[in-house]
Design a protein around this motif. Structure first.
Motif, PDB file in Angstrom:
ATOM      1  N   VAL A 133       0.694   8.447   3.444  1.00  0.00           N
ATOM      2  CA  VAL A 133       1.042   7.226   2.703  1.00  0.00           C
ATOM      3  C   VAL A 133       0.655   5.955   3.449  1.00  0.00           C
ATOM      4  O   VAL A 133       1.213   4.896   3.209  1.00  0.00           O
ATOM      5  N   GLY A 134      -0.339   6.059   4.319  1.00  0.00           N
ATOM      6  CA  GLY A 134      -0.607   4.953   5.222  1.00  0.00           C
ATOM      7  C   GLY A 134      -1.467   3.831   4.680  1.00  0.00           C
ATOM      8  O   GLY A 134      -1.681   2.857   5.375  1.00  0.00           O
ATOM      9  N   SER A 168       7.038  -8.546  -2.190  1.00  0.00           N
ATOM     10  CA  SER A 168       7.345  -8.406  -0.770  1.00  0.00           C
ATOM     11  C   SER A 168       6.767  -7.138  -0.173  1.00  0.00           C
ATOM     12  O   SER A 168       6.442  -7.092   1.011  1.00  0.00           O
ATOM     13  N   VAL A 169       6.666  -6.098  -0.985  1.00  0.00           N
ATOM     14  CA  VAL A 169       6.100  -4.857  -0.483  1.00  0.00           C
ATOM     15  C   VAL A 169       4.628  -5.077  -0.127  1.00  0.00           C
ATOM     16  O   VAL A 169       4.163  -4.673   0.946  1.00  0.00           O
ATOM     17  N   ALA A 170       3.905  -5.754  -1.018  1.00  0.00           N
ATOM     18  CA  ALA A 170       2.494  -6.015  -0.752  1.00  0.00           C
ATOM     19  C   ALA A 170       2.327  -6.909   0.470  1.00  0.00           C
ATOM     20  O   ALA A 170       1.466  -6.660   1.324  1.00  0.00           O
ATOM     21  N   ARG A 171       3.156  -7.938   0.581  1.00  0.00           N
ATOM     22  CA  ARG A 171       3.024  -8.830   1.739  1.00  0.00           C
ATOM     23  C   ARG A 171       3.369  -8.098   3.027  1.00  0.00           C
ATOM     24  O   ARG A 171       2.738  -8.301   4.071  1.00  0.00           O
ATOM     25  N   ALA A 172       4.392  -7.246   2.964  1.00  0.00           N
ATOM     26  CA  ALA A 172       4.719  -6.444   4.143  1.00  0.00           C
ATOM     27  C   ALA A 172       3.550  -5.534   4.513  1.00  0.00           C
ATOM     28  O   ALA A 172       3.185  -5.413   5.687  1.00  0.00           O
ATOM     29  N   MET A 173       2.935  -4.934   3.512  1.00  0.00           N
ATOM     30  CA  MET A 173       1.811  -4.031   3.792  1.00  0.00           C
ATOM     31  C   MET A 173       0.606  -4.780   4.350  1.00  0.00           C
ATOM     32  O   MET A 173      -0.194  -4.211   5.090  1.00  0.00           O
ATOM     33  N   ASP A 174       0.441  -6.047   3.979  1.00  0.00           N
ATOM     34  CA  ASP A 174      -0.650  -6.829   4.562  1.00  0.00           C
ATOM     35  C   ASP A 174      -0.465  -6.976   6.073  1.00  0.00           C
ATOM     36  O   ASP A 174      -1.432  -7.139   6.805  1.00  0.00           O
ATOM     37  N   ILE A 175       0.769  -6.934   6.519  1.00  0.00           N
ATOM     38  CA  ILE A 175       1.054  -7.136   7.945  1.00  0.00           C
ATOM     39  C   ILE A 175       1.144  -5.811   8.699  1.00  0.00           C
ATOM     40  O   ILE A 175       0.567  -5.652   9.769  1.00  0.00           O
ATOM     41  N   VAL A 176       1.857  -4.842   8.132  1.00  0.00           N
ATOM     42  CA  VAL A 176       2.072  -3.589   8.849  1.00  0.00           C
ATOM     43  C   VAL A 176       1.434  -2.405   8.141  1.00  0.00           C
ATOM     44  O   VAL A 176       1.848  -1.267   8.343  1.00  0.00           O
ATOM     45  N   GLY A 177       0.391  -2.661   7.357  1.00  0.00           N
ATOM     46  CA  GLY A 177      -0.108  -1.618   6.487  1.00  0.00           C
ATOM     47  C   GLY A 177      -1.087  -0.644   7.103  1.00  0.00           C
ATOM     48  O   GLY A 177      -1.498   0.295   6.441  1.00  0.00           O
ATOM     49  N   SER A 178      -1.466  -0.823   8.349  1.00  0.00           N
ATOM     50  CA  SER A 178      -2.454   0.124   8.856  1.00  0.00           C
ATOM     51  C   SER A 178      -1.822   1.141   9.789  1.00  0.00           C
ATOM     52  O   SER A 178      -0.819   0.883  10.447  1.00  0.00           O
ATOM     53  N   ARG A 179      -2.422   2.308   9.794  1.00  0.00           N
ATOM     54  CA  ARG A 179      -1.923   3.416  10.594  1.00  0.00           C
ATOM     55  C   ARG A 179      -1.716   3.015  12.049  1.00  0.00           C
ATOM     56  O   ARG A 179      -0.666   3.272  12.634  1.00  0.00           O
ATOM     57  N   SER A 180      -2.694   2.349  12.631  1.00  0.00           N
ATOM     58  CA  SER A 180      -2.559   2.051  14.057  1.00  0.00           C
ATOM     59  C   SER A 180      -1.453   1.030  14.314  1.00  0.00           C
ATOM     60  O   SER A 180      -0.741   1.138  15.315  1.00  0.00           O
ATOM     61  N   THR A 181      -1.276   0.075  13.415  1.00  0.00           N
ATOM     62  CA  THR A 181      -0.180  -0.885  13.587  1.00  0.00           C
ATOM     63  C   THR A 181       1.165  -0.164  13.607  1.00  0.00           C
ATOM     64  O   THR A 181       2.022  -0.446  14.455  1.00  0.00           O
ATOM     65  N   VAL A 182       1.350   0.778  12.706  1.00  0.00           N
ATOM     66  CA  VAL A 182       2.613   1.515  12.651  1.00  0.00           C
ATOM     67  C   VAL A 182       2.804   2.355  13.907  1.00  0.00           C
ATOM     68  O   VAL A 182       3.897   2.416  14.464  1.00  0.00           O
ATOM     69  N   LEU A 183       1.719   2.974  14.371  1.00  0.00           N
ATOM     70  CA  LEU A 183       1.866   3.806  15.573  1.00  0.00           C
ATOM     71  C   LEU A 183       2.136   2.946  16.808  1.00  0.00           C
ATOM     72  O   LEU A 183       2.876   3.355  17.711  1.00  0.00           O
TER      73      LEU A 183
END
Lengths: 159, 159
Positions: free
Chosen positions: A25-26, B17-32
DNA sequence: GCGCTGACTTCAGCAAACGCAAGTCAGACC
DNA sequence: GGTCTGACTTGCGTTTGCTGAAGTCAGCGC
């Protein structure tokens, strides 16, 4: 001291549920499709219009999500129309609601625009807004520093 | 009936807000990177090693995350060493813990491998495992079908 | 002032993802 | 049998992300 953070180099993150979840879901569009699906969208062209990605990208994503068993492709028939297919959330997909809710909460707080949130999720029975919160199995609320990280059965130790 | 899902075409998701949040933390490496930061990692080369991305990609991501104010770049000095910089989570970054926890819970359930989870987050005071759960402001637990979606102040209506 | 080390930067080069435009296809209706 | 529509697919050019290898830079210790 059992907290793994104290000896971070003695174990590896190669077997990580967060990473595996992100593999599924990434991507931004997958999450936005989930958002729409949780809001009740089911048809291909509605997804295209409401998520705002092109048809080729949407077709590819939906196919991936069906393969990942987040969505199910189900035939349906409106009277006077031919048979079509709609995309319904599976249990696996519906259980991402806490993830989407946590993201929405965070976005409302930290990535808000001037106008405030566009939609609010509320409890059907009492009307109060819903949040994703952390809680332990004994029922205690968790605040920031209350978390320990302990080994699970799948931990990969380094020699 | 105030539930917005009943008339999904009367409003748009452009302010989401979900889309804006995903713009910031939406990539795999950012989450890791966030996962590692929440596990206590602070130094550049530790991030590179533990997250498993190359140095150029890591440098770019960390720069983005500092610009997004998820991380702060802070000088420090170990005795006998020169001044270096470490990356510390800001409050904005730390408050993504529910998102990461919800992802980890979901991954443990739906994307597990044979061995089980590698790490378990537990409550420091009582030792019980921690989960991200949904709750309304009145304190009720939320299960799947209990959610209403109502208009917020920033809702964009369609004509 | 030289070497060493951690923390990057620079430089190709590749691969996946996306948007746009156009084409295809199946089946209900006429 | 032809038309129409929703649901895709195909083709192409562009952008974005990542890797690997090599280079740079700032100090501290010597």
């Amino acid at each position: 001291m059992t907290d793994l953070r104290d000896d971070r180099d003695s174990w590896s993150s190669e077997n990580c549920s967060v990473a595996r979840a992100m593999d599924i879901v990434g991507s931004r569009s997958t999450v936005l499709i989930l958002r729409e699906a949780l809001l009740g969208t089911r048809r291909f062209d509605d997804f295209v219009r409401r998520v705002g990605v092109g048809e080729p990208a949407m077709a590819a994503r939906l196919k991936e999500m069906v393969a990942a068993e987040l969505l199910e492709r189900i035939p349906y028939r409106e009277p006077g129309q031919r048979t079509r297919h709609e995309y319904q959330l599976t249990r696996k997909g519906r259980e991402l609601l806490p993830v989407i809710t946590a993201l929405r909460n965070w976005g409302d707080t930290w990535a808000a625009n001037d106008t405030g949130p566009s939609v609010i999720a509320t409890h059907h029975d009492c009307g109060e807004p819903i949040r994703a919160v952390l809680r332990c199995a004994a029922g205690h609320d968790i605040t920031d520093g209350d978390v320990d990280i302990i080994p699970g059965p799948g931990l990969v130790r380094r020699d």
